[in-house]
Design a protein around this motif. Sequence first.
Motif, PDB file in Angstrom:
ATOM      1  N   TRP A   1       0.830  -1.209   0.000  1.00 59.74           N
ATOM      2  CA  TRP A   1       0.000   0.000   0.000  1.00 59.74           C
ATOM      3  C   TRP A   1       0.862   1.256   0.000  1.00 59.74           C
ATOM      4  CZ3 TRP A   1       0.193   3.669   3.802  1.00 59.74           C
ATOM      5  CH2 TRP A   1       0.662   3.311   5.074  1.00 59.74           C
ATOM      6  N   ARG A   2       2.034   1.208   0.620  1.00 55.77           N
ATOM      7  CA  ARG A   2       2.915   2.373   0.566  1.00 55.77           C
ATOM      8  C   ARG A   2       3.381   2.642  -0.864  1.00 55.77           C
ATOM      9  NH1 ARG A   2       6.974   1.847   5.844  1.00 55.77           N
ATOM     10  NH2 ARG A   2       5.379   2.226   7.445  1.00 55.77           N
ATOM     11  N   THR A   3       3.680   1.577  -1.573  1.00 54.42           N
ATOM     12  CA  THR A   3       4.080   1.746  -2.979  1.00 54.42           C
ATOM     13  C   THR A   3       2.949   2.331  -3.798  1.00 54.42           C
ATOM     14  OG1 THR A   3       5.675  -0.078  -2.862  1.00 54.42           O
ATOM     15  CG2 THR A   3       4.844   0.516  -5.042  1.00 54.42           C
ATOM     16  N   ALA A   4       1.711   1.898  -3.515  1.00 57.97           N
ATOM     17  CA  ALA A   4       0.566   2.448  -4.238  1.00 57.97           C
ATOM     18  C   ALA A   4       0.414   3.947  -3.963  1.00 57.97           C
ATOM     19  CB  ALA A   4      -0.708   1.703  -3.841  1.00 57.97           C
ATOM     20  N   VAL A   5       0.596   4.348  -2.702  1.00 61.62           N
ATOM     21  CA  VAL A   5       0.482   5.763  -2.347  1.00 61.62           C
ATOM     22  C   VAL A   5       1.594   6.571  -3.011  1.00 61.62           C
ATOM     23  CG1 VAL A   5       0.615   7.432  -0.464  1.00 61.62           C
ATOM     24  CG2 VAL A   5      -0.704   5.330  -0.171  1.00 61.62           C
ATOM     25  N   LEU A   6       2.838   6.107  -2.868  1.00 62.89           N
ATOM     26  CA  LEU A   6       3.967   6.837  -3.451  1.00 62.89           C
ATOM     27  C   LEU A   6       3.913   6.818  -4.971  1.00 62.89           C
ATOM     28  CD1 LEU A   6       6.884   5.665  -1.110  1.00 62.89           C
ATOM     29  CD2 LEU A   6       5.645   7.839  -1.055  1.00 62.89           C
ATOM     30  N   GLY A   7       3.511   5.680  -5.541  1.00 63.80           N
ATOM     31  CA  GLY A   7       3.385   5.603  -6.994  1.00 63.80           C
ATOM     32  C   GLY A   7       2.328   6.551  -7.525  1.00 63.80           C
ATOM     33  N   GLY A   8       1.244   6.731  -6.754  1.00 66.80           N
ATOM     34  CA  GLY A   8       0.220   7.675  -7.170  1.00 66.80           C
ATOM     35  C   GLY A   8       0.684   9.114  -7.074  1.00 66.80           C
ATOM     36  N   LEU A   9       1.315   9.464  -5.940  1.00 68.15           N
ATOM     37  CA  LEU A   9       1.738  10.849  -5.722  1.00 68.15           C
ATOM     38  C   LEU A   9       2.896  11.243  -6.633  1.00 68.15           C
ATOM     39  CD1 LEU A   9       1.588  11.040  -1.820  1.00 68.15           C
ATOM     40  CD2 LEU A   9       0.013  12.116  -3.432  1.00 68.15           C
ATOM     41  N   ASN A  10       3.922  10.393  -6.693  1.00 67.57           N
ATOM     42  CA  ASN A  10       5.127  10.736  -7.454  1.00 67.57           C
ATOM     43  C   ASN A  10       4.989  10.483  -8.950  1.00 67.57           C
ATOM     44  OD1 ASN A  10       6.742  11.598  -5.278  1.00 67.57           O
ATOM     45  ND2 ASN A  10       7.292   9.490  -4.766  1.00 67.57           N
ATOM     46  N   ILE A  11       4.129   9.541  -9.332  1.00 65.02           N
ATOM     47  CA  ILE A  11       4.084   9.118 -10.734  1.00 65.02           C
ATOM     48  C   ILE A  11       2.678   9.251 -11.319  1.00 65.02           C
ATOM     49  CG2 ILE A  11       4.688   7.293 -12.359  1.00 65.02           C
ATOM     50  CD1 ILE A  11       7.046   8.236 -10.667  1.00 65.02           C
ATOM     51  N   GLY A  12       1.759   8.415 -10.898  1.00 62.63           N
ATOM     52  CA  GLY A  12       0.468   8.298 -11.565  1.00 62.63           C
ATOM     53  C   GLY A  12      -0.312   9.598 -11.627  1.00 62.63           C
ATOM     54  N   VAL A  13      -0.710  10.100 -10.466  1.00 65.69           N
ATOM     55  CA  VAL A  13      -1.496  11.334 -10.432  1.00 65.69           C
ATOM     56  C   VAL A  13      -0.650  12.514 -10.898  1.00 65.69           C
ATOM     57  CG1 VAL A  13      -2.842  12.873  -8.956  1.00 65.69           C
ATOM     58  CG2 VAL A  13      -2.912  10.405  -8.566  1.00 65.69           C
ATOM     59  N   PHE A  14       0.605  12.552 -10.456  1.00 66.84           N
ATOM     60  CA  PHE A  14       1.476  13.680 -10.822  1.00 66.84           C
ATOM     61  C   PHE A  14       1.701  13.761 -12.327  1.00 66.84           C
ATOM     62  CE2 PHE A  14       5.876  15.135 -11.688  1.00 66.84           C
ATOM     63  CZ  PHE A  14       5.681  16.481 -11.395  1.00 66.84           C
ATOM     64  N   PHE A  15       2.002  12.635 -12.974  1.00 65.67           N
ATOM     65  CA  PHE A  15       2.236  12.649 -14.422  1.00 65.67           C
ATOM     66  C   PHE A  15       0.995  13.119 -15.171  1.00 65.67           C
ATOM     67  CE2 PHE A  15       5.957   9.481 -15.187  1.00 65.67           C
ATOM     68  CZ  PHE A  15       6.768  10.282 -14.421  1.00 65.67           C
TER      69      PHE A  15
END
Length: 305
Positions: free
Chosen positions: A59-73
């Motif tokens: 779940w931490r990877t999902a949160v960080l992946g969303g903030l740093n990559i998915g949503v941000f991109f």
Amino acid sequence: MRTVLLTALAPLVWGSTYAVTAEYLPPDRPLLAATVRALPAGVALLVVGRRLPEGAWWWRTAVLGGLNIGVFFALLFIAAYRLPGGVAAVLGAVQPLIATGLAWPLLGERAGARRVAAGVAGVLGVALVVLRAGARLDTLGVLAGLAGAVCMAAGTVLSKRWGRPEGVGPLAMTGWQLTAGGLMLLPVALFVEGALPVLTGTNLLGYLYLAVVNTAVAYWFWLRGIERLPAGSVAFLALLSPLSAAVIGWAALGQALSPLQLLGVAVALGSTVAGQGRPARPAMQKGHEALLTEQDPAPLGRRSA
């Protein structure tokens, strides 16, 4: 200093995103650009790293992946398509101020007046470099740019707070986040933008550059820097991205730099350097360390060892 310089390579490379988007990618496909930038690079790094998250790190990877990559991109490319590059860059330049504000409650990195002043000066410096008279403002683009700055700042601070699992290197962590973010983007891109368009050789070259150099390599440097530097200091390095974009526009696209823009470059660089100072520690933490020192004159580092 070596860590600072290596980390700074990431935003310097990211400065090419706007030029590549405008010159090499198909029009009106921001979510496709975001997905292609993240997912192939993430899968490749997963293969190289040969490690998957375990336990809470899913779940931490999902949160960080969303903030740093998915949503941000997604927000980044929406802003890049709907706003002039200068306006989008100024909105992104508020990230150090947001990260500085979040680092205090989450990390105990208390921002002094110098760092806050440096953050304000950084926004002003970037504005001098990239803003043009009569720049067109699009409401959705402005909201996307501001939300993207919040996402990146929060992702930087949480990456610092959580660190990484024992025995897992920055390369594997980069692969986890890029893959998670890319998987978030893929169904949204297909639903909103439909099937892939016909891609030219120029489009493929642009996507390849974004995936390999602009993302896989650059994010490895960035996440490595977050691990070794204060979160506020890393966030200030992001100011180098719009400066890099301005230099690329001057060198590759024939855009002239006026004396006022050169002044802005100097101001933004100065604020980046000023933002690298060591953050003040909370008074409670410093008082606790002083008490330990009085009880045992041995240095804290040796006590913990």
